[in-house]
Design a protein around this motif. Structure first.
Motif, PDB file in Angstrom:
ATOM      1  N   VAL A   1      11.896 -14.213 -54.107  1.00  0.00           N
ATOM      2  CA  VAL A   1      11.416 -15.440 -55.148  1.00  0.00           C
ATOM      3  C   VAL A   1      12.838 -16.222 -54.941  1.00  0.00           C
ATOM      4  CG1 VAL A   1      11.169 -16.113 -57.442  1.00  0.00           C
ATOM      5  CG2 VAL A   1      10.109 -14.021 -56.664  1.00  0.00           C
ATOM      6  N   ALA A   2      12.657 -17.387 -54.296  1.00  0.00           N
ATOM      7  CA  ALA A   2      13.576 -18.430 -54.540  1.00  0.00           C
ATOM      8  C   ALA A   2      13.548 -19.212 -55.653  1.00  0.00           C
ATOM      9  CB  ALA A   2      13.371 -19.426 -52.926  1.00  0.00           C
ATOM     10  N   TYR A   3      14.443 -19.119 -56.183  1.00  0.00           N
ATOM     11  CA  TYR A   3      14.487 -19.939 -57.582  1.00  0.00           C
ATOM     12  C   TYR A   3      16.113 -19.656 -58.013  1.00  0.00           C
ATOM     13  CZ  TYR A   3      13.244 -21.116 -62.585  1.00  0.00           C
ATOM     14  OH  TYR A   3      13.174 -21.572 -63.649  1.00  0.00           O
ATOM     15  N   PRO A   4      16.590 -20.949 -58.586  1.00  0.00           N
ATOM     16  CA  PRO A   4      17.979 -20.862 -58.488  1.00  0.00           C
ATOM     17  C   PRO A   4      18.513 -19.738 -59.775  1.00  0.00           C
ATOM     18  CG  PRO A   4      16.996 -23.063 -58.800  1.00  0.00           C
ATOM     19  CD  PRO A   4      15.931 -22.267 -58.810  1.00  0.00           C
ATOM     20  N   LYS A   5      17.792 -19.312 -60.404  1.00  0.00           N
ATOM     21  CA  LYS A   5      18.140 -18.159 -61.295  1.00  0.00           C
ATOM     22  C   LYS A   5      18.652 -16.888 -60.507  1.00  0.00           C
ATOM     23  CE  LYS A   5      17.428 -15.025 -65.159  1.00  0.00           C
ATOM     24  NZ  LYS A   5      16.490 -14.591 -66.243  1.00  0.00           N
ATOM     25  N   PHE A   6      17.857 -16.859 -59.459  1.00  0.00           N
ATOM     26  CA  PHE A   6      18.003 -15.471 -58.546  1.00  0.00           C
ATOM     27  C   PHE A   6      18.827 -15.844 -57.321  1.00  0.00           C
ATOM     28  CE2 PHE A   6      13.577 -15.174 -60.360  1.00  0.00           C
ATOM     29  CZ  PHE A   6      14.098 -14.252 -61.616  1.00  0.00           C
ATOM     30  N   THR A   7      18.903 -17.062 -57.032  1.00  0.00           N
ATOM     31  CA  THR A   7      19.590 -17.285 -55.608  1.00  0.00           C
ATOM     32  C   THR A   7      21.105 -17.746 -55.759  1.00  0.00           C
ATOM     33  OG1 THR A   7      18.650 -19.572 -55.649  1.00  0.00           O
ATOM     34  CG2 THR A   7      17.333 -17.718 -54.317  1.00  0.00           C
ATOM     35  N   THR A   8      21.295 -18.772 -56.684  1.00  0.00           N
ATOM     36  CA  THR A   8      22.556 -19.203 -56.804  1.00  0.00           C
ATOM     37  C   THR A   8      22.862 -19.803 -58.286  1.00  0.00           C
ATOM     38  OG1 THR A   8      21.661 -21.521 -56.063  1.00  0.00           O
ATOM     39  CG2 THR A   8      22.889 -20.360 -54.271  1.00  0.00           C
ATOM     40  N   PRO A   9      22.740 -18.989 -59.133  1.00  0.00           N
ATOM     41  CA  PRO A   9      22.907 -19.349 -60.651  1.00  0.00           C
ATOM     42  C   PRO A   9      24.089 -20.003 -61.033  1.00  0.00           C
ATOM     43  CG  PRO A   9      23.012 -16.830 -60.354  1.00  0.00           C
ATOM     44  CD  PRO A   9      22.481 -17.580 -58.912  1.00  0.00           C
TER      45      PRO A   9
ATOM     46  N   ILE B   1      25.795 -27.689 -62.719  1.00  0.00           N
ATOM     47  CA  ILE B   1      25.117 -28.928 -62.956  1.00  0.00           C
ATOM     48  C   ILE B   1      24.022 -29.013 -63.901  1.00  0.00           C
ATOM     49  CG2 ILE B   1      26.014 -29.516 -60.565  1.00  0.00           C
ATOM     50  CD1 ILE B   1      23.095 -28.979 -59.667  1.00  0.00           C
ATOM     51  N   MET B   2      24.024 -27.937 -64.590  1.00  0.00           N
ATOM     52  CA  MET B   2      23.004 -27.873 -65.431  1.00  0.00           C
ATOM     53  C   MET B   2      23.490 -28.819 -66.653  1.00  0.00           C
ATOM     54  SD  MET B   2      21.633 -24.028 -65.998  1.00  0.00           S
ATOM     55  CE  MET B   2      20.142 -24.102 -66.541  1.00  0.00           C
ATOM     56  N   ARG B   3      22.499 -29.436 -67.433  1.00  0.00           N
ATOM     57  CA  ARG B   3      22.981 -30.184 -68.703  1.00  0.00           C
ATOM     58  C   ARG B   3      23.298 -29.074 -69.610  1.00  0.00           C
ATOM     59  NH1 ARG B   3      18.836 -31.945 -71.615  1.00  0.00           N
ATOM     60  NH2 ARG B   3      17.306 -30.867 -70.514  1.00  0.00           N
ATOM     61  N   PRO B   4      24.584 -29.663 -70.397  1.00  0.00           N
ATOM     62  CA  PRO B   4      25.124 -28.694 -71.401  1.00  0.00           C
ATOM     63  C   PRO B   4      24.295 -28.790 -72.819  1.00  0.00           C
ATOM     64  CG  PRO B   4      26.395 -30.601 -71.286  1.00  0.00           C
ATOM     65  CD  PRO B   4      25.156 -30.815 -70.237  1.00  0.00           C
ATOM     66  N   THR B   5      22.999 -28.341 -72.638  1.00  0.00           N
ATOM     67  CA  THR B   5      22.225 -28.231 -73.793  1.00  0.00           C
ATOM     68  C   THR B   5      21.348 -26.574 -73.894  1.00  0.00           C
ATOM     69  OG1 THR B   5      20.131 -29.134 -72.698  1.00  0.00           O
ATOM     70  CG2 THR B   5      21.760 -30.410 -73.959  1.00  0.00           C
ATOM     71  N   ALA B   6      20.977 -26.377 -74.841  1.00  0.00           N
ATOM     72  CA  ALA B   6      20.377 -25.220 -75.012  1.00  0.00           C
ATOM     73  C   ALA B   6      18.834 -25.094 -74.400  1.00  0.00           C
ATOM     74  CB  ALA B   6      20.159 -24.767 -76.573  1.00  0.00           C
ATOM     75  N   ASP B   7      18.582 -26.280 -74.016  1.00  0.00           N
ATOM     76  CA  ASP B   7      17.116 -26.317 -73.361  1.00  0.00           C
ATOM     77  C   ASP B   7      17.263 -26.808 -72.009  1.00  0.00           C
ATOM     78  OD1 ASP B   7      17.692 -29.053 -73.487  1.00  0.00           O
ATOM     79  OD2 ASP B   7      15.984 -29.665 -74.535  1.00  0.00           O
ATOM     80  N   ALA B   8      18.256 -26.484 -71.461  1.00  0.00           N
ATOM     81  CA  ALA B   8      18.544 -26.805 -70.090  1.00  0.00           C
ATOM     82  C   ALA B   8      17.821 -25.644 -69.266  1.00  0.00           C
ATOM     83  CB  ALA B   8      19.963 -26.970 -69.564  1.00  0.00           C
ATOM     84  N   GLY B   9      17.415 -26.044 -68.076  1.00  0.00           N
ATOM     85  CA  GLY B   9      16.669 -24.836 -67.236  1.00  0.00           C
ATOM     86  C   GLY B   9      16.788 -25.043 -65.964  1.00  0.00           C
ATOM     87  N   TYR B  10      16.130 -24.228 -65.052  1.00  0.00           N
ATOM     88  CA  TYR B  10      16.602 -24.040 -63.343  1.00  0.00           C
ATOM     89  C   TYR B  10      15.269 -25.084 -62.816  1.00  0.00           C
ATOM     90  CZ  TYR B  10      19.524 -20.349 -64.428  1.00  0.00           C
ATOM     91  OH  TYR B  10      20.637 -19.483 -64.729  1.00  0.00           O
ATOM     92  N   GLY B  11      14.577 -25.587 -63.409  1.00  0.00           N
ATOM     93  CA  GLY B  11      13.584 -26.496 -62.841  1.00  0.00           C
ATOM     94  C   GLY B  11      12.255 -25.807 -62.635  1.00  0.00           C
ATOM     95  N   GLY B  12      11.172 -26.568 -62.178  1.00  0.00           N
ATOM     96  CA  GLY B  12       9.866 -25.973 -61.901  1.00  0.00           C
ATOM     97  C   GLY B  12       9.484 -25.526 -60.730  1.00  0.00           C
ATOM     98  N   LEU B  13      10.375 -25.682 -59.735  1.00  0.00           N
ATOM     99  CA  LEU B  13       9.882 -25.307 -58.314  1.00  0.00           C
ATOM    100  C   LEU B  13      10.528 -23.915 -57.971  1.00  0.00           C
ATOM    101  CD1 LEU B  13       8.298 -26.918 -56.117  1.00  0.00           C
ATOM    102  CD2 LEU B  13      10.531 -27.613 -55.152  1.00  0.00           C
ATOM    103  N   LEU B  14       9.384 -23.312 -57.448  1.00  0.00           N
ATOM    104  CA  LEU B  14       9.996 -22.172 -56.682  1.00  0.00           C
ATOM    105  C   LEU B  14       9.056 -21.444 -55.562  1.00  0.00           C
ATOM    106  CD1 LEU B  14       7.845 -19.293 -57.770  1.00  0.00           C
ATOM    107  CD2 LEU B  14       8.855 -20.757 -59.863  1.00  0.00           C
ATOM    108  N   SER B  15       9.669 -20.743 -54.793  1.00  0.00           N
ATOM    109  CA  SER B  15       8.973 -20.152 -53.527  1.00  0.00           C
ATOM    110  C   SER B  15       8.998 -18.679 -53.558  1.00  0.00           C
ATOM    111  CB  SER B  15       9.772 -20.503 -52.391  1.00  0.00           C
ATOM    112  OG  SER B  15       9.546 -22.122 -52.251  1.00  0.00           O
ATOM    113  N   VAL B  16       7.876 -18.043 -53.090  1.00  0.00           N
ATOM    114  CA  VAL B  16       7.722 -16.523 -53.064  1.00  0.00           C
ATOM    115  C   VAL B  16       7.308 -16.111 -51.821  1.00  0.00           C
ATOM    116  CG1 VAL B  16       5.222 -16.837 -53.857  1.00  0.00           C
ATOM    117  CG2 VAL B  16       6.984 -14.855 -54.256  1.00  0.00           C
TER     118      VAL B  16
END
Length: 190
Positions: free
Chosen positions: A79-87, A93-108
């Motif tokens: 699964v190519a998703y920032p949490k698993f590839t290059t967290p 570069i994530m916003r320094p807020t509690a609701d920041a995330g890794y985006g909505g795009l992934l590849s499998v």
């Protein structure tokens, strides 16, 4: 995702005045820039973007749940998703807020190769087509669409011909999980 409704498209270039190439780029932009934005497109972009931040938070949360579901499946090779590839890079570069995330795009990519990829894709009950983000979930056989005449070239850079790219949308999370689990279940063992 900025526009969200998939009824208009636009782009922009932002030049950093502190960047080392700012002077050259700014001079070049003065020469080549053409304002081709149609007034109605600008109105739709502005209207569609009013709830952008709210939508991004939900898309981030939905994509994370789907990425984790796929990542936990024995039928999935990668699964190519920032949490698993290059967290570590992404978190810088994530916003320094509690609701920041890794985006909505992934590849499998699936363990079963082409057969598994086709079974998953054909069984996934979402819209099909290329996207970098919209309000609804889309899936596409990315490598086939983007590199059909150069699959060997893409493969030498680790891009599988059987890759499925997913742009996760705003659907209720339980519906997304059910839809993706059903597509995983449709992958035969043989």
């Amino acid at each position: 995702v900025f526009s969200g409704d998939s009824n208009v498209m636009g782009g922009s270039i932002v030049l950093n005045p502190s960047g080392t190439l700012y002077t050259q780029l700014h001079s070049a932009m003065k020469v080549v820039f053409e304002d081709l934005m149609w007034c109605e497109d600008a109105i739709f972009l502005e209207r569609n973007s009013r709830d952008f931040m709210h939508r991004v938070v939900k898309i981030n949360n939905n994509a994370l749940v789907i990425a984790e579901l796929l990542h936990g499946s024995a039928k999935v090779a990668n699964v190519a998703y920032p949490k698993f590839t290059t967290p570590e890079n992404y978190q810088q570069i994530m916003r320094p807020t509690a609701d920041a995330g890794y985006g909505g795009l992934l590849s499998v990519v699936f363990v079963g190769g082409e057969r598994a990829s086709q079974q998953f894709f054909d069984s996934l009950l979402c819209c099909k087509g290329p996207s970098l983000g919209t309000n609804f979930t889309l899936a596409s056989p990315y490598t086939i669409l983007a590199h059909f005449t150069e699959l060997e070239w893409a493969a030498q850079y680790g891009v599988s011909a059987n890759l499925v790219r997913i742009s996760v949308g705003l659907e209720p999370q339980a519906e997304l999980v059910s839809m993706f689990q059903a597509a995983l279940d449709a992958i035969s063992d043989a």
